[in-house]
Design a protein around this motif. Structure first.
Motif, short mmCIF file in Angstrom:
data_model
loop_
_atom_site.label_atom_id
_atom_site.label_comp_id
_atom_site.label_asym_id
_atom_site.label_seq_id
_atom_site.Cartn_x
_atom_site.Cartn_y
_atom_site.Cartn_z
N ALA A 12 0.86 105.59 122.84
CA ALA A 12 0.35 106.57 123.79
C ALA A 12 -0.92 106.06 124.41
N GLN A 13 -1.46 106.82 125.31
CA GLN A 13 -2.67 106.42 125.99
C GLN A 13 -3.90 106.76 125.15
N ASN A 14 -5.07 106.32 125.64
CA ASN A 14 -6.29 106.42 124.86
C ASN A 14 -6.66 107.84 124.48
N ASP A 15 -6.28 108.84 125.30
CA ASP A 15 -6.73 110.19 125.04
C ASP A 15 -6.10 110.80 123.79
N THR A 16 -5.09 110.15 123.20
CA THR A 16 -4.48 110.65 121.99
C THR A 16 -4.96 109.90 120.76
N LEU A 17 -5.83 108.91 120.92
CA LEU A 17 -6.29 108.11 119.79
C LEU A 17 -7.46 108.78 119.09
N PRO A 18 -7.57 108.58 117.77
CA PRO A 18 -8.73 109.13 117.05
C PRO A 18 -10.02 108.50 117.56
N ASP A 19 -11.14 109.22 117.37
CA ASP A 19 -12.43 108.72 117.85
C ASP A 19 -12.99 107.62 116.96
N ALA A 20 -12.57 107.57 115.70
CA ALA A 20 -13.10 106.58 114.77
C ALA A 20 -11.94 105.96 113.99
N VAL A 21 -12.20 104.77 113.47
CA VAL A 21 -11.19 104.09 112.69
C VAL A 21 -10.91 104.87 111.41
N MET A 88 0.42 100.20 115.55
CA MET A 88 -0.07 100.55 114.21
C MET A 88 -1.59 100.60 114.17
N LEU A 89 -2.25 99.68 114.85
CA LEU A 89 -3.70 99.72 114.90
C LEU A 89 -4.19 100.92 115.69
N ARG A 90 -3.48 101.28 116.76
CA ARG A 90 -3.82 102.50 117.49
C ARG A 90 -3.70 103.72 116.57
N TRP A 91 -2.64 103.75 115.80
CA TRP A 91 -2.41 104.85 114.85
C TRP A 91 -3.55 104.95 113.84
N ALA A 92 -4.13 103.80 113.50
CA ALA A 92 -5.23 103.77 112.54
C ALA A 92 -6.58 104.03 113.21
N PRO A 95 -10.11 101.01 118.30
CA PRO A 95 -10.27 101.12 119.77
C PRO A 95 -9.19 100.35 120.51
N ASN A 96 -8.79 100.90 121.64
CA ASN A 96 -7.58 100.43 122.30
C ASN A 96 -7.57 98.93 122.62
N LEU A 101 -5.66 93.36 121.41
CA LEU A 101 -5.96 91.95 121.18
C LEU A 101 -5.63 91.51 119.76
N TYR A 102 -6.00 92.33 118.76
CA TYR A 102 -5.73 91.96 117.37
C TYR A 102 -4.27 92.20 116.99
N GLY A 103 -3.76 93.37 117.36
CA GLY A 103 -2.35 93.66 117.05
C GLY A 103 -1.41 92.74 117.79
N GLY A 104 -1.84 92.30 119.00
CA GLY A 104 -1.00 91.40 119.78
C GLY A 104 -0.79 90.04 119.15
N LEU A 105 -1.60 89.71 118.17
CA LEU A 105 -1.46 88.43 117.47
C LEU A 105 -0.40 88.49 116.38
N LEU A 106 0.08 89.69 116.06
CA LEU A 106 0.95 89.84 114.90
C LEU A 106 2.22 89.01 115.00
N GLY A 107 2.81 88.95 116.20
CA GLY A 107 4.04 88.16 116.36
C GLY A 107 3.84 86.71 116.00
N VAL A 108 2.74 86.12 116.45
CA VAL A 108 2.45 84.72 116.12
C VAL A 108 2.17 84.58 114.62
N VAL A 109 1.42 85.53 114.06
CA VAL A 109 1.09 85.47 112.63
C VAL A 109 2.35 85.54 111.77
#
Length: 289
Positions: A12-21, A88-92, A95-96, A101-109
């Protein structure tokens, strides 16, 4: 991806994400990732490498083999793994931009250790082409997320049984699960365009309807063209055009259904399909898998 269903609604878009990790969710993801990835590696090792001869690590150029269907598979796999990583990182609550950037590395990892395994196989080795395809898949996900904050061009997969697997079951698979993984004759890789996402808001184009182009090949009993031809098999590329469902666009009040649609969105929906095969021309399939 043990906890993939938990983020069925989080693309989803940023407005549905929690404010803190959410540290509990991050811990849950970390432990789930460890268990899930370990299980995947063990299962893959048994299905693919269990009866293979091992040797010292080396590289192997396989870019001419299997009509590059395997490279399409690496692209698809890395894209979808990175997509899951971002969501998954958004769910946690990450920040978007960092989630992308970090979640996008998962395929290579996830994919790189597989190339390490391949590097010890006597019959082949680690593939630079595979590494490039993995990187391209993850990069394609990151690029779309940074540009549109959503996926508008979705790589998808479909599979059907073929007669070729039984000719070399040790290579192309001896059961349905192995054939889906190994028999490139039955694999088709697609790019489904979310047409509605490129239209104006007032457009009447259905949000659930996409247009998909696909790629595959057949008569690949052996991976080398010359070996195939010597035995009477003629490799041919196949290109497809078909409608498709944008399942990730379908939202309901049910978390279970939303999660199901999220997971199933990585697969191409069976539909009428126009095929063009090199050397054979056009063919219309009433329903193609």
């Amino acid at each position: 991806m043990v906890f993939l269903p938990a983020i069925g609604q989080s693309q989803a878009q940023n407005d549905t994400l929690p404010d803190a990790v959410n540290k509990k969710r991050l811990l849950l993801l970390g432990s789930g990732f460890t268990v899930g990835y370990t299980g995947m590696i063990v299962g893959l090792n048994k299905a693919w490498y269990d009866n293979s001869e091992r040797t010292s690590f080396h590289f192997f150029n396989d870019n001419r083999e299997w009509q590059q269907v395997d490279k399409a598979g690496h692209f698809w796999g890395a894209f979808q793994q990175s997509r899951a990583g971002v969501d998954m990182l958004r769910w946690a609550g990450v920040p978007n931009r960092k989630a992308i950037l970090y979640g996008g590395l998962l395929g290579v990892v996830l994919q790189t250790p597989i190339e390490v395994f391949d590097g010890y196989q006597a019959d082949y080795g680690a593939s630079v082409g595979d590494l490039v395809a993995n990187t391209a898949g993850s990069a394609a996900l990151v690029a779309q997320e940074l540009a549109w904050n959503e996926v508008r061009i979705m790589p998808k997969f479909s599979f059907h049984k073929t007669k070729y697997a039984q000719l070399r079951p040790n290579v192309l698979g001896s059961n349905l699960a192995e054939r889906a993984l190994k028999d490139y004759n039955g694999q088709t890789y697609w790019l489904t365009v979310d047409v509605a996402a490129f239209q104006k808001e007032e457009s009447k184009w259905p949000k659930w309807l996409g247009v998909s182009v696909g790629y595959g090949a057949e008569e690949m009993v052996y991976n080398h063209i010359e070996t195939n031809e010597a035995l009477g098999y003629q490799m041919r590329r196949q290109f497809y055009l078909s409608p498709d469902l944008n399942l990730h666009r379908i939202k309901t009040k049910s978390k279970l259904l939303n999660t199901t649609f999220y997971v199933l969105s990585i697969f191409k929906f069976p539909a009428p399909t126009l095929e063009y095969a090199t050397g054979k021309g056009f063919k219309l399939h009433p329903v193609y898998f």
